[in-house]
Design a protein around this motif. Structure first.
Motif, PDB file in Angstrom:
ATOM      1  N   ASP A   1      13.353  62.774  -3.221  1.00 47.01           N
ATOM      2  CA  ASP A   1      13.959  63.093  -1.923  1.00 47.01           C
ATOM      3  C   ASP A   1      13.447  64.424  -1.383  1.00 47.01           C
ATOM      4  O   ASP A   1      13.162  64.559  -0.197  1.00 47.01           O
ATOM      5  CB  ASP A   1      15.485  63.134  -2.025  1.00 47.01           C
ATOM      6  N   GLU A   2      13.347  65.433  -2.271  1.00 50.29           N
ATOM      7  CA  GLU A   2      12.845  66.736  -1.851  1.00 50.29           C
ATOM      8  C   GLU A   2      11.392  66.642  -1.396  1.00 50.29           C
ATOM      9  O   GLU A   2      10.998  67.267  -0.422  1.00 50.29           O
ATOM     10  CB  GLU A   2      12.956  67.775  -2.979  1.00 50.29           C
ATOM     11  N   LEU A   3      10.610  65.838  -2.099  1.00 53.34           N
ATOM     12  CA  LEU A   3       9.207  65.662  -1.738  1.00 53.34           C
ATOM     13  C   LEU A   3       9.099  65.050  -0.344  1.00 53.34           C
ATOM     14  O   LEU A   3       8.283  65.468   0.469  1.00 53.34           O
ATOM     15  CB  LEU A   3       8.513  64.782  -2.772  1.00 53.34           C
ATOM     16  N   ASP A   4       9.972  64.075  -0.049  1.00 56.62           N
ATOM     17  CA  ASP A   4       9.984  63.461   1.284  1.00 56.62           C
ATOM     18  C   ASP A   4      10.398  64.462   2.354  1.00 56.62           C
ATOM     19  O   ASP A   4       9.839  64.479   3.441  1.00 56.62           O
ATOM     20  CB  ASP A   4      10.945  62.267   1.323  1.00 56.62           C
ATOM     21  N   ALA A   5      11.386  65.315   2.048  1.00 53.84           N
ATOM     22  CA  ALA A   5      11.929  66.245   3.038  1.00 53.84           C
ATOM     23  C   ALA A   5      11.077  67.500   3.208  1.00 53.84           C
ATOM     24  O   ALA A   5      10.866  67.960   4.327  1.00 53.84           O
ATOM     25  CB  ALA A   5      13.356  66.641   2.647  1.00 53.84           C
ATOM     26  N   VAL A   6      10.578  68.058   2.114  1.00 50.33           N
ATOM     27  CA  VAL A   6       9.909  69.363   2.160  1.00 50.33           C
ATOM     28  C   VAL A   6       8.397  69.239   2.004  1.00 50.33           C
ATOM     29  O   VAL A   6       7.657  70.127   2.391  1.00 50.33           O
ATOM     30  CB  VAL A   6      10.482  70.295   1.064  1.00 50.33           C
ATOM     31  N   GLY A   7       7.925  68.177   1.415  1.00 51.07           N
ATOM     32  CA  GLY A   7       6.488  68.002   1.224  1.00 51.07           C
ATOM     33  C   GLY A   7       5.995  68.693  -0.029  1.00 51.07           C
ATOM     34  O   GLY A   7       6.710  68.777  -1.025  1.00 51.07           O
ATOM     35  N   ASN A   8       4.783  69.204   0.035  1.00 52.47           N
ATOM     36  CA  ASN A   8       4.113  69.752  -1.141  1.00 52.47           C
ATOM     37  C   ASN A   8       4.818  70.947  -1.780  1.00 52.47           C
ATOM     38  O   ASN A   8       4.577  71.249  -2.932  1.00 52.47           O
ATOM     39  CB  ASN A   8       2.679  70.144  -0.794  1.00 52.47           C
ATOM     40  N   SER A   9       5.674  71.625  -1.049  1.00 51.70           N
ATOM     41  CA  SER A   9       6.373  72.776  -1.627  1.00 51.70           C
ATOM     42  C   SER A   9       7.701  72.392  -2.271  1.00 51.70           C
ATOM     43  O   SER A   9       8.505  73.255  -2.611  1.00 51.70           O
ATOM     44  CB  SER A   9       6.592  73.853  -0.560  1.00 51.70           C
TER      45      SER A   9
END
Length: 111
Positions: free
Chosen positions: A29-37
């Motif tokens: 979920d974080e990868l989807d929302a924030v991307g590479n960071s």
């Protein structure tokens, strides 16, 4: 891995664990929302909420020698970029403290 890869196959989503908390998190979920960071942001948020980092995380820190400004990053390149920018804009020396304890001083004339 890209954000699309993580959402397409949840089994490939990166995970983070913390022995102190006794938990493991899927960062899909974080990868989807924030991307590479996502990983760095999760680690910093975890410390902000719990007072400690997840397993295996150490940070690089930049501390201004003249004012209260400071930065902390998981990646060395991010803290070095912050330090160079601060030196360029303020003419203040900045000490960079590495994740392994080493330190470097960046002075205004060494830009």
């Amino acid at each position: 891995m890209t954000a699309d890869d993580a959402s397409d196959d949840p089994e490939n989503a990166p995970t983070v664990s913390c022995r102190r908390c006794g938990r493991e998190w899927d960062l899909g979920d974080e990868l989807d929302a924030v991307g590479n960071s996502a990983f760095e942001q999760f680690a910093l948020d975890h410390r902000r909420h719990t007072g400690h980092f997840p397993d295996g995380i150490a940070t690089w820190r930049a501390v201004c020698q003249h004012c209260p400004e400071r930065a902390e990053r998981i990646e060395e390149s991010g803290v070095r970029r912050w330090a160079r920018t601060h030196v360029r804009h303020t003419d203040h020396a900045v000490e960079i403290e590495g994740a392994g304890g080493e330190s470097t001083l960046i002075e205004p004339d060494s830009r």
